[in-house]
Design an enzyme around this catalytic site. Sequence first.
Site, PDB file in Angstrom:
ATOM      1  N   ARG A 169      78.684  25.876  13.919  1.00 55.73           N
ATOM      2  CA  ARG A 169      79.303  27.172  13.592  1.00 55.73           C
ATOM      3  C   ARG A 169      80.783  27.056  13.229  1.00 55.73           C
ATOM      4  NH1 ARG A 169      75.692  28.669  17.811  1.00 55.73           N
ATOM      5  NH2 ARG A 169      74.040  30.026  17.007  1.00 55.73           N
TER       6      ARG A 169
ATOM      7  N   LYS B 212      87.142  28.639  -0.486  1.00 60.13           N
ATOM      8  CA  LYS B 212      85.769  28.849  -0.957  1.00 60.13           C
ATOM      9  C   LYS B 212      85.000  27.543  -0.823  1.00 60.13           C
ATOM     10  CE  LYS B 212      85.864  32.627  -4.319  1.00 60.13           C
ATOM     11  NZ  LYS B 212      85.577  32.975  -5.724  1.00 60.13           N
TER      12      LYS B 212
ATOM     13  N   GLU C  99      91.871  24.461 -15.870  1.00 56.35           N
ATOM     14  CA  GLU C  99      92.221  25.396 -14.803  1.00 56.35           C
ATOM     15  C   GLU C  99      93.726  25.632 -14.745  1.00 56.35           C
ATOM     16  OE1 GLU C  99      90.321  27.215 -13.011  1.00 56.35           O
ATOM     17  OE2 GLU C  99      88.332  26.306 -13.044  1.00 56.35           O
TER      18      GLU C  99
ATOM     19  N   LYS D 191      97.820  30.316  -7.232  1.00 54.86           N
ATOM     20  CA  LYS D 191      96.542  30.616  -6.589  1.00 54.86           C
ATOM     21  C   LYS D 191      96.767  31.126  -5.174  1.00 54.86           C
ATOM     22  CE  LYS D 191      91.870  29.242  -5.703  1.00 54.86           C
ATOM     23  NZ  LYS D 191      90.750  28.311  -5.978  1.00 54.86           N
TER      24      LYS D 191
ATOM     25  N   GLU E  33      87.919  38.125  -1.175  1.00 53.55           N
ATOM     26  CA  GLU E  33      87.474  38.680  -2.445  1.00 53.55           C
ATOM     27  C   GLU E  33      86.899  40.094  -2.277  1.00 53.55           C
ATOM     28  OE1 GLU E  33      84.523  36.574  -5.098  1.00 53.55           O
ATOM     29  OE2 GLU E  33      86.364  35.701  -5.850  1.00 53.55           O
TER      30      GLU E  33
END
Length: 378
Positions: free
Chosen positions: A133, A155, A197, A239, A249
């Site tokens: 977890r 992410k 990018e 970023k 998000e």
Amino acid sequence: MSTAEETVCVNLGPRTYEILIAPQALHRTAEVVWRWYVQHAGKPPAEPLGVIITDCQVGPLHAATVTTSLERAGWRTDVVELPAGEPSKSLSVIMQVYDRLIALQADRQTVVLALGGGVIGDAAGFVAATYARGIPFVQLPTTLLADVDSSVGGKVGVNHPLAKNMIGAFYQPFGVLIDTAALATLPEREYRSGLAEVVKYGVILDADFFARLEAQVDPLNRRDAACLSAVIARSCRLKADIVEKDEFERTGLRAALNYGHTFAHAFEALCGYGELLHGEAVSIGMLCASRLAERRGLIGRDVTERQRQLLTALHLPTQLPAGTKLSANDVLARMRLDKKAVAGKLRFVLPTRLGHVETIAGIPDDDVRAVLAEIGVF
């Protein structure tokens, strides 16, 4: 390489972490990771175990540097080497990593070190987010793409056979350690992929940065160390600014980072993961998105043309590979699986001027088809 060291802080309250950018940084892994661990956990690990997750291409180049640093500082280490490329971002491969962690008796003090490009960062981060977890992990990106994009923001995830990155989580690392010297070992195509990018940040957030990139094409093409260090730091800062405001998000602000990606992810999936590198697909996707913005009257042709010229000067593709046979119907179907889609309705991140983008809904399929036709997809 340049001796300059840059630091970018990602301010996320209790999940705040540092991005350290420096030449030969991997040689300092133990020192830096120990400091980050204590900052986040409040005390050092009782029996430090570092599990380095890498791939068969990066491992032979850099894993020994990391293990040597850790072992000299008293860490027990293990290296898990995955196949290179997008196929490693699958649940079947991740299950094998879980097996290895269980065999090592890894626990919540074990640190996962993601050594490699974006695929390894995503996969290793997903392992860290889900094993027991959640266990600590550190990003050790070795590609330009991972330096400026996938290693920053938390992410993590794997691919579903029908959709890229559909299975995942938001899980922040303890820190990101970027060794700029590692870029010297990067294959040319991978290096170019990362530059896409970098260009994206200029389009979506910073017109002055975009102009700076236009003026620095030559040093970027020859991988000038000082230029790259500054470009990586600025990209990470841009970023981080967005991640700090929209970590999960939820407000829509972070969606700006997906400029060009609705097209790109569809191209990657339909061509077969790995046929197009991510940055190559993003390069093509950004131009598609810009042309779509033109059709909607949001920008003039000059904005698209500046992007095309810069991407071309950096030797990035602006068309799908010769011989690629995709149908517009298939591309649209894949786009409806995009995470920005709502109830199957497409939404696109589109420029309204250089340095600013907005998420736009309600765009007719016919406009998308017209843009796809410009790159030979009917």
